[in-house]
Structures are given as structure tokens and as C-alpha cells.
Design an enzyme around this catalytic site. Structure first.
Site, PDB file in Angstrom:
ATOM      1  N   LEU A  98      -2.168   5.188  -2.574  1.00 58.25           N
ATOM      2  CA  LEU A  98      -2.998   6.315  -2.147  1.00 58.25           C
ATOM      3  C   LEU A  98      -2.159   7.584  -2.147  1.00 58.25           C
ATOM      4  O   LEU A  98      -1.083   7.618  -1.549  1.00 58.25           O
ATOM      5  CB  LEU A  98      -3.562   6.062  -0.749  1.00 58.25           C
ATOM      6  CG  LEU A  98      -4.416   7.172  -0.160  1.00 58.25           C
ATOM      7  CD1 LEU A  98      -5.692   7.369  -0.976  1.00 58.25           C
ATOM      8  CD2 LEU A  98      -4.755   6.853   1.291  1.00 58.25           C
ATOM      9  N   ILE A 135       0.854  -1.187   0.000  1.00 59.63           N
ATOM     10  CA  ILE A 135       0.000   0.000   0.000  1.00 59.63           C
ATOM     11  C   ILE A 135       0.895   1.244   0.000  1.00 59.63           C
ATOM     12  O   ILE A 135       1.006   1.954   1.001  1.00 59.63           O
ATOM     13  CB  ILE A 135      -0.967   0.002   1.205  1.00 59.63           C
ATOM     14  CG1 ILE A 135      -1.744  -1.315   1.281  1.00 59.63           C
ATOM     15  CG2 ILE A 135      -1.946   1.174   1.094  1.00 59.63           C
ATOM     16  CD1 ILE A 135      -2.645  -1.436   2.506  1.00 59.63           C
ATOM     17  N   PRO A 136       1.558   1.504  -1.136  1.00 59.71           N
ATOM     18  CA  PRO A 136       2.385   2.712  -1.207  1.00 59.71           C
ATOM     19  C   PRO A 136       1.495   3.949  -1.100  1.00 59.71           C
ATOM     20  O   PRO A 136       0.357   3.945  -1.583  1.00 59.71           O
ATOM     21  CB  PRO A 136       3.061   2.614  -2.571  1.00 59.71           C
ATOM     22  CG  PRO A 136       2.305   1.607  -3.340  1.00 59.71           C
ATOM     23  CD  PRO A 136       1.573   0.745  -2.379  1.00 59.71           C
ATOM     24  N   HIS A 137       2.011   4.973  -0.446  1.00 61.62           N
ATOM     25  CA  HIS A 137       1.211   6.176  -0.266  1.00 61.62           C
ATOM     26  C   HIS A 137       2.109   7.392  -0.112  1.00 61.62           C
ATOM     27  O   HIS A 137       3.285   7.272   0.219  1.00 61.62           O
ATOM     28  CB  HIS A 137       0.280   6.035   0.952  1.00 61.62           C
ATOM     29  CG  HIS A 137       0.989   5.624   2.204  1.00 61.62           C
ATOM     30  ND1 HIS A 137       1.325   4.315   2.467  1.00 61.62           N
ATOM     31  CD2 HIS A 137       1.441   6.335   3.249  1.00 61.62           C
ATOM     32  CE1 HIS A 137       1.937   4.243   3.640  1.00 61.62           C
ATOM     33  NE2 HIS A 137       2.024   5.457   4.136  1.00 61.62           N
ATOM     34  N   GLY A 138       1.520   8.531  -0.368  1.00 63.30           N
ATOM     35  CA  GLY A 138       2.262   9.773  -0.232  1.00 63.30           C
ATOM     36  C   GLY A 138       1.339  10.955  -0.141  1.00 63.30           C
ATOM     37  O   GLY A 138       0.178  10.891  -0.528  1.00 63.30           O
TER      38      GLY A 138
END
Length: 154
Positions: A103, A65-68
């Protein structure tokens, strides 16, 4: 944040050839940037990469779940990918990843960002959901699994 309002058909891809963690992050950036006014692919990629440098977003069981957070973004955007071949994502269980839900949120939406990440992780922890995602054979089917109320990922 309602996950179904974050994910759009044009940010949902089934059976993507990933090859590497970096390539997956580049694909996410390419899909998300057009939906984030005032934000470039490079901005998105750097945000995701900077977060990965803090620690892997591979949560285990083949899921990442990569996010930034992005200062120039005005609304949140999600990207959902399944990969043809699992890639090393430095996940906590050392297993390669084949489902990626990314996300990207405006920088000032910290609380909503955390709540949304928790909601995504909860959905991805459901074995019926991840099995259905892995079995999806088209972008449309993958999108439908995550956005239709009577499907296993809701």
C-alpha cells in the site's frame, strides 16, 4: 479507503519470481510508480525500504504488507503479488512470505492509511482468502478474488 478502488489489474501479479525481499520491493515499485503521478520507481522503493528498516512488514502466516507514504503522490495505490517461491521477509513468525499486499498513500493521508492497513490485515487473516490467493493461477483470477464482492477475500 475502499480496497477495491486502490487495486488495479495492472498492479496485480500472480506467481512472481521474488528471489529476495529487495527484489519483491523493486517489483512493487515498478508496478506502482506509473500509477503515482510525480513519483518515480526510486521514490516508491525508498519509501518501502525506509519503512522496512523500522521493522518488518511481514505479519506472519506467509503474508507481508509493505507500505509507505509518499509526499508527491496524489492518490493511494495498492499492489498484490503472489510469489512462486516464498522469500525471507523477516516476518514476526520467522516464516517466509508468498503473499504480498503493498500500500502506497499520499503523505497527508495518515488516518486513512492506518485504517486501510487494518482492513488489509483483517482480510489476510482469513484462511479462506489466503488459500484462494495461493491457489490463483492467473493475474486476472488474483485480481477478481480481491475485488469481487462474492469472493472469499471480501
Amino acid at each position: 479507503m475502499d480496497l477495491t478502488s486502490l487495486l488495479s489489474p495492472d498492479c496485480t501479479r500472480c506467481a512472481v519470481s521474488g528471489a529476495s525481499k529487495k527484489k519483491v520491493l523493486e517489483t512493487i515499485s515498478q508496478l506502482a510508480a506509473p500509477r503515482l503521478s510525480g513519483t518515480t520507481r526510486h521514490d516508491v522503493f525508498e519509501s518501502l525500504l525506509n519503512r522496512e528498516r523500522l521493522g518488518s512488514t511481514g505479519i506472519g502466516l506467509g503474508i507481508a504488507i509493505p507500505h509507505g507514504r509518499l509526499p508527491s503522490a496524489s492518490q493511494p495505490v495498492a499492489v498484490l503479488l503472489t510469489l512462486t517461491d516464498p522469500v525471507d521477509f523477516d516476518a514476526i513468525d520467522n516464516q517466509p512470505v508468498d503473499i504480498v499486499f503493498a500500500l502506497l498513500v499520499p503523505e497527508d493521508q495518515h488516518e486513512a492509511h492506518l485504517n486501510t492497513l487494518a482492513n488489509i490485515a483483517k482480510r489476510m487473516n482469513d484462511k479462506d482468502c489466503t488459500r484462494a490467493l495461493r491457489e490463483a493461477s492467473s493475474d486476472e483470477q488474483l485480481f477478481d478474488l480481491f475485488t469481487t464482492d462474492d469472493k472469499p477475500c471480501n
